[in-house]
Design a protein around this motif. Structure first.
Motif, short mmCIF file in Angstrom:
data_model
loop_
_atom_site.label_atom_id
_atom_site.label_comp_id
_atom_site.label_asym_id
_atom_site.label_seq_id
_atom_site.Cartn_x
_atom_site.Cartn_y
_atom_site.Cartn_z
N ARG A 100 0.74 -1.09 -0.08
CA ARG A 100 -0.05 -0.04 0.01
C ARG A 100 0.69 1.19 0.00
O ARG A 100 0.51 2.14 -0.79
CB ARG A 100 -1.00 -0.12 1.09
CG ARG A 100 -2.05 1.04 1.20
CD ARG A 100 -2.97 1.05 2.40
NE ARG A 100 -3.46 -0.49 2.35
CZ ARG A 100 -4.32 -0.62 2.94
NH1 ARG A 100 -4.83 0.15 4.18
NH2 ARG A 100 -5.34 -1.81 3.19
N GLN A 134 1.03 3.89 -3.28
CA GLN A 134 0.75 5.28 -3.12
C GLN A 134 1.81 6.15 -3.61
O GLN A 134 1.43 7.16 -4.12
CB GLN A 134 0.16 5.50 -1.50
CG GLN A 134 0.00 7.41 -1.48
CD GLN A 134 -1.22 7.46 -2.22
OE1 GLN A 134 -2.32 6.70 -2.07
NE2 GLN A 134 -1.44 8.80 -2.69
N ASP A 161 1.82 8.96 -6.59
CA ASP A 161 2.28 10.35 -6.61
C ASP A 161 3.15 10.67 -7.44
O ASP A 161 3.28 11.74 -8.01
CB ASP A 161 2.71 10.43 -5.04
CG ASP A 161 1.23 10.36 -4.13
OD1 ASP A 161 0.29 10.32 -4.57
OD2 ASP A 161 1.74 10.34 -2.80
#
Length: 279
Positions: free
Chosen positions: A238, A242, A246
Motif C-alpha cells: 500500500r 501510493q 504520486d
C-alpha cells in the motif's frame, strides 16, 4: 546526474506528518513503552521472588540464602532471553537459549504453584502462577524493544544509481570497424512465392537521454526512499502503490512487489527491517 533528478516528488509527502515530527513521536512512544515495560518486568519478578523466598524458608533456608535461592530459578529467564536477543541480532536460532528460558519459566511457574500447597480455591493457584508468567512475557517484550532499537541504529548503505551512458562517436566507430562485415548470399526466390515478413520485435522502453534515469530506475528510487521515510522500516504494498501513484509511475500490486524485490536484491539487509504498519 543532478540532485534534482534524484529528488522524490513533493506530492509523495503531501498531507502527511513531516518526517522529523513523526520520528520524534515514534522515539517518545518507544521510550515510554520501554520505561513501562521495565517497570512491569520488575514488578512481575518481585512477587515471584517473594513466593520462592517463602518456599525456601519453609524448607530449611533462612536469611540471605533464602533470598539468593529464587535467583537460581528466575535468573534463567533473564539469561535465556538475553541469549535469544543476541542470536536474533546475528540472524540465527539459539536452541540452547530457548531451552534455558523454557526450563527457567516452567520451573518458576511450577515452584510458585507448589508453594501454595493444598487449596480448595483454584484462584490460589492462578494467583501464584501469574507473577512468573508475567515476568516471562514482560521481559520478552522488553528484549523485543531492545532488538528493534539496535536494528534501527544500524547504518544503512545505499547503492547509487549508475546511469547508462551511450558510447561516444569514437567508440562507436571503433566497434563498427571491429565488427565483421556481413557475407552477402544470393538467394533465388520463385516469382510466385509469397513474401515472408519478419516477426515484429518486442516493444521495449524508449531510450532516455544521456544521464537521465529510466522509468524502472525512477521506480526503484521512489521505493528505496520509502525505507528512510518510514524510519528504517520495510514498506508494504500500500505504501509503495501510493508513492508510485504520486510520482505518476505504474503502481499495480505486481509492479510494487517487483520494485521492492529489485531494491532488496540490491540491498539484502533491507529484508531484515521490521515491517511498517499499513496506513
Amino acid at each position: 546526474m543532478s540532485n534534482e533528478e534524484l529528488t522524490v516528488p513533493s506530492a509523495l509527502t503531501a498531507g502527511q506528518m513531516p518526517l522529523r515530527a513523526r520520528w520524534d513521536a515514534q522515539f517518545a512512544l518507544a521510550v515510554l513503552a520501554a520505561v513501562l515495560t521495565t517497570a512491569l518486568t520488575a514488578v512481575s519478578f518481585w512477587p515471584s521472588f517473594e513466593a520462592l523466598h517463602d518456599l525456601a524458608t519453609a524448607h530449611r533456608l533462612h536469611g540471605e540464602r533464602a533470598w539468593a535461592w529464587p535467583a537460581t530459578v528466575d535468573a534463567f529467564i533473564a539469561i535465556g532471553e538475553l541469549l535469544i536477543l543476541r542470536a536474533s541480532l546475528a540472524h540465527r536460532v539459539d536452541w540452547a537459549a530457548i531451552t534455558l528460558t523454557a526450563v527457567g519459566s516452567l520451573g518458576s511457574i511450577a515452584l510458585n504453584v507448589a508453594g501454595v500447597g493444598v487449596s480448595h480455591d483454584p484462584l490460589d493457584y492462578v494467583t501464584a502462577a501469574v507473577p512468573p508468567v508475567a515476568a516471562l512475557l514482560a521481559f520478552g517484550v522488553l528484549m523485543r524493544q531492545v532488538h528493534d532499537f539496535l536494528v534501527s541504529r544500524q547504518p544503512v548503505v545505499t547503492t547509487p544509481l549508475m546511469p547508462v551512458i551511450a558510447p561516444g562517436p569514437a567508440v562507436q566507430e571503433s566497434l563498427e570497424s571491429v565488427a565483421p562485415e556481413p557475407v552477402e548470399e544470393t538467394v533465388h526466390t520463385p516469382v510466385d512465392e509469397p513474401e515472408v515478413t519478419e516477426e515484429p520485435e518486442p516493444v521495449t522502453e524508449p531510450e532516455q537521454p544521456s544521464g537521465e534515469p529510466t522509468q524502472r530506475e525512477r521506480m526503484d528510487l521512489v521505493v528505496r526512499r520509502l525505507y528512510d521515510d518510514l524510519g528504517n522500516r520495510r514498506p508494504g504494498t500500500r505504501h509503495i502503490r501510493q508513492a508510485l501513484a504520486d510520482a505518476e509511475l505504474p503502481n499495480s500490486d505486481g509492479t510494487c512487489r517487483e520494485a521492492r524485490k529489485r531494491v532488496e536484491t540490491a540491498e539484502p539487509h533491507l529484508r531484515d527491517l521490521p515491517d511498517a504498519l499499513a496506513a
